[in-house]
Design a protein around this motif. Structure first.
Motif, PDB file in Angstrom:
ATOM      1  N   CYS A 171       0.202   5.031   2.593  1.00  0.00           N
ATOM      2  CA  CYS A 171      -0.769   4.431   3.518  1.00  0.00           C
ATOM      3  C   CYS A 171      -1.268   5.395   4.584  1.00  0.00           C
ATOM      4  CB  CYS A 171      -0.165   3.201   4.181  1.00  0.00           C
ATOM      5  SG  CYS A 171       1.315   3.547   5.166  1.00  0.00           S
ATOM      6  N   GLN A 226       3.860  -1.631   3.599  1.00  0.00           N
ATOM      7  CA  GLN A 226       3.303  -0.285   3.587  1.00  0.00           C
ATOM      8  C   GLN A 226       4.416   0.748   3.423  1.00  0.00           C
ATOM      9  OE1 GLN A 226       1.354  -0.113   7.394  1.00  0.00           O
ATOM     10  NE2 GLN A 226       3.237   0.035   8.551  1.00  0.00           N
ATOM     11  N   ASP A 284       4.801   5.250   3.293  1.00  0.00           N
ATOM     12  CA  ASP A 284       4.280   6.607   3.254  1.00  0.00           C
ATOM     13  C   ASP A 284       5.446   7.574   3.463  1.00  0.00           C
ATOM     14  OD1 ASP A 284       1.411   8.155   3.583  1.00  0.00           O
ATOM     15  OD2 ASP A 284       3.033   9.182   4.635  1.00  0.00           O
ATOM     16  N   PRO A 320      -2.762   3.039   8.786  1.00  0.00           N
ATOM     17  CA  PRO A 320      -2.835   2.241   7.549  1.00  0.00           C
ATOM     18  C   PRO A 320      -4.010   1.276   7.544  1.00  0.00           C
ATOM     19  CG  PRO A 320      -1.110   1.393   8.988  1.00  0.00           C
ATOM     20  CD  PRO A 320      -1.641   2.639   9.657  1.00  0.00           C
ATOM     21  N   VAL A 365      -3.975  -1.519   4.807  1.00  0.00           N
ATOM     22  CA  VAL A 365      -2.988  -2.547   5.171  1.00  0.00           C
ATOM     23  C   VAL A 365      -3.602  -3.505   6.195  1.00  0.00           C
ATOM     24  CG1 VAL A 365      -0.760  -2.957   6.278  1.00  0.00           C
ATOM     25  CG2 VAL A 365      -1.011  -1.071   4.662  1.00  0.00           C
ATOM     26  N   ASP A 374       0.867  -1.175   0.000  1.00  0.00           N
ATOM     27  CA  ASP A 374       0.000   0.000   0.000  1.00  0.00           C
ATOM     28  C   ASP A 374       0.905   1.227   0.000  1.00  0.00           C
ATOM     29  OD1 ASP A 374      -2.400   1.419  -0.007  1.00  0.00           O
ATOM     30  OD2 ASP A 374      -2.370   1.653   2.169  1.00  0.00           O
TER      31      ASP A 374
END
Length: 216
Positions: free
Chosen positions: A89, A108, A110, A93, A96, A86
């Motif tokens: 995220c 994940q 970000d 998350p 996730v 993802d």
């Protein structure tokens, strides 16, 4: 105003301005993508401050239903235990968590909240990115990178609202979020599909799926 008037997706210089109150956007005549004048973007610190105010709790059932428009495409196309990522995220998350609850092996990433770049060297059966691409100043290298991480016949699922005509864009609520700087049209995704050798699919008006061709 910026002097760099090329499209951040297809690099075309055939752009025209769309004035919206205090902001100026440029629309590409080739791929129809719209992007905010670069000098009017938020700084990274101001952008993160907006995200910090978001309340997207993992156990929020309304938020889960929202994400399910993208996640249902994974469930239908790549049964567990497939390996997924993802991208973008966020601090909580939720997608996730939903995927792991369903038996998926889920990573994940970000930029601000889960910045472990080691996951961007993996190989994945599917990649989700929900409400992310509209925040990207340089979408093409990011999307190309995600595409490169997909295994053959893998699926990339993007969730973002699509821009329509200029008049509706001027009054569009989606444009009002100050972190939203890049807006894709169907033509934009068609351009990506041609680049990647696939045909985008549109299961919802805010979801697009790209299926990676099998290895030759």
């Amino acid at each position: 105003m910026s002097t760099d008037l090329s499209c951040p997706l297809c690099s075309s210089t055939a752009l025209y301005a769309i004035a919206c109150k205090a902001k100026t956007y440029y629309r590409c005549e080739a791929c129809k993508m719209v992007h905010l004048e670069p000098s009017q973007r938020l700084s990274d610190a101001d952008e993160k401050a907006v995200y910090d105010d978001h309340e997207n709790a993992i156990d929020d059932q309304g938020y889960r239903r929202f994400l399910s428009r993208a996640f249902d495409e994974v469930l239908a196309r790549k049964p567990a235990p497939a390996k997924g990522l993802d991208f973008g995220c966020g601090p909580g998350p939720a997608l996730v968590t939903m995927a792991r609850e369903a038996g998926y092996d889920m990573a994940q990433y970000d930029k601000y909240f889960h910045p472990d770049t080691s996951v961007l060297t993996g190989r994945y059966d599917f990649i989700t990115s929900t409400e992310v691409v509209e925040h990207l100043a340089e979408p093409l290298p990011v999307l190309d990178q995600l595409w490169s991480l997909l295994a053959p016949e893998g699926v990339l699922v993007l969730q973002t609202k699509r821009v329509l005509d200029d008049e509706r864009f001027r009054g569009w609520h989606y444009r009002n979020d100050p972190t939203h700087i890049t807006f894709f049209a169907e033509e934009s995704f068609s351009w990506l599909g041609e680049r990647w050798g696939c045909v985008p699919e549109y299961p919802h008006n805010d979801v697009v799926c790209f299926i990676k061709p099998p290895s030759e």
